[in-house]
Design a protein around this motif. Structure first.
Motif, short mmCIF file in Angstrom:
data_model
loop_
_atom_site.label_atom_id
_atom_site.label_comp_id
_atom_site.label_asym_id
_atom_site.label_seq_id
_atom_site.Cartn_x
_atom_site.Cartn_y
_atom_site.Cartn_z
N GLY A 1 -53.80 -3.27 -33.61
CA GLY A 1 -53.76 -4.71 -33.38
C GLY A 1 -53.70 -5.56 -34.64
N GLN A 2 -53.79 -4.93 -35.80
CA GLN A 2 -53.77 -5.71 -37.03
C GLN A 2 -52.57 -5.31 -37.88
OE1 GLN A 2 -56.91 -7.83 -35.85
NE2 GLN A 2 -55.95 -8.21 -37.83
N LEU A 3 -52.01 -6.28 -38.57
CA LEU A 3 -50.91 -6.02 -39.48
C LEU A 3 -51.38 -5.24 -40.69
CD1 LEU A 3 -48.97 -9.37 -39.59
CD2 LEU A 3 -48.04 -7.14 -38.95
N ILE A 4 -50.52 -4.35 -41.16
CA ILE A 4 -50.80 -3.67 -42.41
C ILE A 4 -50.00 -4.35 -43.49
CG2 ILE A 4 -50.55 -1.52 -43.65
CD1 ILE A 4 -51.15 -0.11 -41.11
N GLY A 5 -50.70 -5.04 -44.36
CA GLY A 5 -50.00 -5.87 -45.34
C GLY A 5 -49.86 -5.21 -46.70
N GLY A 6 -50.57 -4.10 -46.90
CA GLY A 6 -50.55 -3.48 -48.21
C GLY A 6 -51.53 -4.18 -49.15
N ALA A 7 -51.74 -3.57 -50.30
CA ALA A 7 -52.74 -4.08 -51.23
C ALA A 7 -52.35 -5.45 -51.76
CB ALA A 7 -52.95 -3.10 -52.37
N PHE A 8 -51.06 -5.71 -51.91
CA PHE A 8 -50.63 -6.98 -52.50
C PHE A 8 -49.77 -7.80 -51.54
CE2 PHE A 8 -51.19 -3.72 -55.70
CZ PHE A 8 -52.10 -4.32 -56.56
N GLY A 9 -49.82 -7.44 -50.27
CA GLY A 9 -49.10 -8.22 -49.28
C GLY A 9 -47.62 -7.93 -49.16
N ASN A 10 -47.16 -6.86 -49.81
CA ASN A 10 -45.73 -6.57 -49.79
C ASN A 10 -45.36 -5.30 -49.04
OD1 ASN A 10 -44.76 -8.85 -51.20
ND2 ASN A 10 -45.52 -7.97 -53.11
N ALA A 11 -46.25 -4.81 -48.21
CA ALA A 11 -45.91 -3.61 -47.45
C ALA A 11 -44.72 -3.89 -46.54
CB ALA A 11 -47.10 -3.16 -46.61
N GLY A 12 -43.97 -2.85 -46.23
CA GLY A 12 -42.88 -2.99 -45.28
C GLY A 12 -41.52 -3.28 -45.88
N GLU A 13 -41.37 -3.15 -47.19
CA GLU A 13 -40.06 -3.40 -47.79
C GLU A 13 -39.18 -2.15 -47.65
OE1 GLU A 13 -38.61 -6.04 -48.97
OE2 GLU A 13 -40.30 -7.40 -48.72
N ILE A 14 -38.90 -1.81 -46.41
CA ILE A 14 -38.23 -0.55 -46.13
C ILE A 14 -36.76 -0.57 -46.59
CG2 ILE A 14 -37.43 -1.13 -43.81
CD1 ILE A 14 -38.18 1.70 -42.96
N GLY A 15 -36.23 -1.75 -46.76
CA GLY A 15 -34.83 -1.85 -47.17
C GLY A 15 -34.53 -1.16 -48.49
N HIS A 16 -35.53 -1.11 -49.36
CA HIS A 16 -35.32 -0.54 -50.69
C HIS A 16 -35.45 0.97 -50.72
CE1 HIS A 16 -37.26 -4.65 -51.76
NE2 HIS A 16 -35.98 -4.79 -51.55
N VAL A 17 -35.75 1.55 -49.59
CA VAL A 17 -36.05 2.97 -49.56
C VAL A 17 -34.77 3.81 -49.64
CG1 VAL A 17 -36.75 4.73 -47.89
CG2 VAL A 17 -38.28 2.83 -48.41
N PRO A 18 -34.79 4.84 -50.46
CA PRO A 18 -33.60 5.68 -50.59
C PRO A 18 -33.46 6.64 -49.41
CG PRO A 18 -35.34 6.53 -51.99
CD PRO A 18 -35.88 5.28 -51.35
N VAL A 19 -32.28 6.71 -48.86
CA VAL A 19 -31.97 7.68 -47.80
C VAL A 19 -30.67 8.37 -48.19
CG1 VAL A 19 -33.12 6.45 -45.93
CG2 VAL A 19 -30.77 5.89 -46.49
N PRO A 20 -30.31 9.43 -47.48
CA PRO A 20 -29.02 10.05 -47.77
C PRO A 20 -27.93 8.99 -47.67
CG PRO A 20 -30.28 11.43 -46.27
CD PRO A 20 -31.07 10.16 -46.46
N GLY A 21 -27.23 8.77 -48.76
CA GLY A 21 -26.16 7.79 -48.74
C GLY A 21 -26.47 6.51 -49.49
N GLY A 22 -27.69 6.37 -49.97
CA GLY A 22 -28.01 5.17 -50.75
C GLY A 22 -29.29 4.52 -50.28
N LYS A 23 -29.44 3.23 -50.60
CA LYS A 23 -30.59 2.50 -50.10
C LYS A 23 -30.37 2.17 -48.63
CE LYS A 23 -30.80 -1.01 -52.80
NZ LYS A 23 -31.23 -2.40 -53.06
N LEU A 24 -31.47 2.07 -47.91
CA LEU A 24 -31.36 1.84 -46.48
C LEU A 24 -30.63 0.54 -46.17
CD1 LEU A 24 -32.00 3.10 -43.82
CD2 LEU A 24 -34.34 2.26 -43.98
N GLU A 25 -30.93 -0.50 -46.93
CA GLU A 25 -30.31 -1.78 -46.55
C GLU A 25 -28.87 -1.90 -47.01
OE1 GLU A 25 -33.02 -4.73 -47.88
OE2 GLU A 25 -32.45 -4.62 -49.98
N ASP A 26 -28.37 -0.90 -47.76
CA ASP A 26 -26.94 -0.88 -48.05
C ASP A 26 -26.14 -0.69 -46.77
OD1 ASP A 26 -27.57 -1.17 -50.67
OD2 ASP A 26 -27.28 0.93 -51.19
N ALA A 27 -26.75 0.04 -45.83
CA ALA A 27 -26.03 0.33 -44.59
C ALA A 27 -26.56 -0.47 -43.41
CB ALA A 27 -26.13 1.82 -44.27
N LEU A 28 -27.77 -1.02 -43.56
CA LEU A 28 -28.43 -1.58 -42.39
C LEU A 28 -29.06 -2.93 -42.75
CD1 LEU A 28 -29.00 -0.56 -39.47
CD2 LEU A 28 -31.21 0.24 -40.30
N SER A 29 -28.25 -3.97 -42.75
CA SER A 29 -28.74 -5.32 -43.04
C SER A 29 -27.61 -6.31 -42.79
CB SER A 29 -29.20 -5.43 -44.49
OG SER A 29 -28.09 -5.35 -45.36
#
Lengths: 386, 386
Positions: free
Chosen positions: A232-260
């Motif tokens: 029931g509670q948001l997970i914000g991370g230690a500095f409030g920036n949790a969830g920046e999944i776009g920058h995550v590397p996947v096969p083929g590049g960064k995730l948001e290169d293909a999905l944004s």
DNA sequence: CGATTAACTCAAATCATTTGAATATTCAAT
DNA sequence: ATTGAATATTCAAATGATTTGAGTTAATCG
């Protein structure tokens, strides 16, 4: 940064506040409930619930909903939320405009407005925000003391310089205490968060995640964001920036290169088609535009990767997809994304679909900003006893 | 499955319990503290703290540590944890053996034992566990009522059939309520978790994560696990399987294809070298074995990917690396892993290094099992007031 | 040395929940 | 149709825990 106390003790007053929260939350979740039923759900005595309900009714937060005869015994008096008992303000700040929404306690929007911005400097933004707030109150004739708080959504990430060139950072907001400034501007307690977190809350308060306590929300903004809700509670991370999944590397590049959104726009531009807005995407999808379909193909694959990451790392009850995309496109992605085999969410029996489309539409972030407040006001976090 | 209440109300008794927890946790974190100091930290009155401390001293949980004269005024009487005031049992069940450790409240191990297993059927495992527990109590002459609880670590994931062929699932444990069985076997409240979560807690209670409230812990087991601690509490996911980061796709394949014990073993086997244990890896590393160094090269790259995922998704204060690897190898990885540029953790000023090696050594999981209990006993989760 | 500051203790007051007794209403069995 | 058990609610008194306020002790500052 404000120092967040890591632990806090409690006393009678705080207990009462917590119990009120819990009662409201329980009633909201169930629609209507009787005293004894609430008491059982919260491990309180009926008398305690009785006292609290009397108070909440006097405060106009709850209303009687008649007696419900069902089982044996005295039929319980049912109580439900009084939608007009409390309101939450949601503010979304974008580089070119500010959006405001006023939600009643039920989560229903009662007013909405958009104001174009000349610049994004704090002074001018804050002035617009105060104006929007004042107008909303007047328009719906809500008393100020009915306000539960304000949720603010701004482009993140906050306070980081490592990632630049994202183009999403608001000019002039790097060095200021945004939360404090907004709190002063509207004279309310403020929750500050990013669009993905807000979107997640919108789904929880009013969308497809009602009654789901642990889920993840993938959000199409300019890039790709993730909101994680745990118990029931948001997970914000230690500095409030949790969830920046776009920058995550996947096969083929960064995730948001293909999905944004930027990714479609780039893809379509390469094919000579300039995509200017969501409606245009909707059109192109209706026409089954070849280039768009090609993009969707690769986006689906990327979404599969995103799912594998989110499911395995966070083990949610479900993953919800939403944000600045036409519903038809989101639906296409939801049905075409390959559900990863190797995943802890790949269970024989499932209660929820592993991937769903969000229900909040295009105003997700603004509505979610207000939903952040509602969720906080209506949810008492679990504590662990021995 | 046990239905976990989503919200709970509170009352005087639960408040007291919570405040006791908070006081103990505060004292533990600071080493020694005075009453007024604790009161300020927890937003309680000194009188309340005084009452609680009197109780805790009577219970033998706290001891006086003399007066500390520093500033003006009456020097505060300092209190510290009495290590012998409480103990936590940690049990680690592996396919071939069971490990048990008894930790005092300070987090120091006071007894350790290993028993080889014939089979992993519940009956025999439970019998061994009761035996280990009884012997530990006798050996250190700890009274049963000093026990805070037992933490159990078993190979996960729990209750999933989608991932098979991992070889880590214990035979005979699929269909039973392990938590309940263990609770009966030892007659204590039980916390059940996986090795990565336990390892994270070991670092928090006694290792390099002391005083860090939000961090992630990468654990080398057979595969690769992740423990996430947010505001002092583990994030377990909706079904207890959060943190299965090994299954996550990265450029080049699954993460644990490049970064796990099985991965080294496979790599070395392909070069004709059979790796039988950690000591052998240590040897090979000392000799700068070419094949091992080649593996480390690719493992470092993979670790970079893992960091990008963990940092961007979870925004922790730091990431800790630990588990079944020689310290020298872990150190090599920590120094050679490329810290991702595109990450919310890439900040201009940092309080903690972005990547650290864990300090708990090879018994991490067993110690961590007990640490799970200590953390729960000494940490009162935050609640949000308006 | 007196004033100030700070920690601590005792007793009384306060706040919130719990307990126990009483009443109302319905279902189910006789 | 009557009776007894089950359930919901309320009232008043009791309990548990924290808070308040007055008073004591001890160190530092000027």
């Amino acid at each position: 940064m404000v120092v967040i106390p890591f632990q806090q003790g409690t006393n009678a007053e705080r207990s009462r506040h917590r119990n009120r929260q819990a009662v409201l939350g329980q009633v909201r979740a169930a629609g209507t409930m009787g005293r004894a039923e609430i008491a059982r759900a919260l491990s309180l005595t009926t008398q305690t619930v009785s006292n609290i309900i009397a108070e909440l009714v006097a405060d106009g937060m709850l209303v009687e909903k008649g007696r419900l005869s069902g089982g044996r015994g005295l039929p319980a008096i049912q109580y439900g939320l009084n939608p007009k008992g409390g309101y939450a303000l949601g503010i979304e700040v974008r580089p070119d405009a500010v959006f405001a929404a006023l939600l009643d306690m039920q989560g229903k929007p009662v007013s909405m407005e958009r104001v174009a911005l000349q610049g994004t400097r704090p002074d001018s933004v804050l002035a617009e925000v105060s104006g929007l707030y004042a107008r909303a109150l007047r328009q719906v004739s809500v008393a100020k003391d009915r306000m539960l708080g304000a949720g603010i959504v701004m482009p993140g990430p906050f306070g980081v310089t490592g990632i630049s060139g994202m183009g999403s950072d608001l000019v002039g907001w790097q060095e200021v205490d945004a939360e404090h400034l907004f709190a002063e501007a509207v004279g309310l307690p403020v929750v500050l968060s990013n669009d993905a977190n807000a979107g997640a809350m919108a789904e929880r308060v009013n969308g497809v995640a009602q009654g789901i306590h642990s889920f993840a929300y993938l959000y199409f903004g300019a890039g790709l964001g993730l909101g994680m809700v745990h118990e029931g509670q948001l997970i914000g991370g230690a500095f409030g920036n949790a969830g920046e999944i776009g920058h995550v590397p996947v096969p083929g590049g960064k995730l948001e290169d293909a999905l944004s959104r930027l990714s479609v726009q780039r893809h379509m531009a390469a094919a000579g088609k300039e995509v200017t807005g969501i409606d245009m995407l909707d059109q192109l999808f209706l026409q089954k535009d070849r280039d768009l379909m090609a993009w969707l193909e690769s986006a689906s694959t990327a979404l599969g990767h995103a799912l594998a990451i989110v499911e395995n790392m966070f083990d949610p009850q479900t993953v919800i997809l939403g944000g600045a995309m036409p519903d038809a496109v989101l639906d296409h992605l939801v049905t075409h994304a390959p559900l990863p085999q190797v995943s802890v969410s790949n269970r024989p029996e499932v209660l929820h679909p592993r991937l769903m489309r969000g229900a909040s539409g295009r105003m997700t972030a603004t509505l979610g900003a207000a939903a952040l407040v509602l969720n906080r006001a209506l949810t008492a976090p679990l504590s662990y006893a021995n």
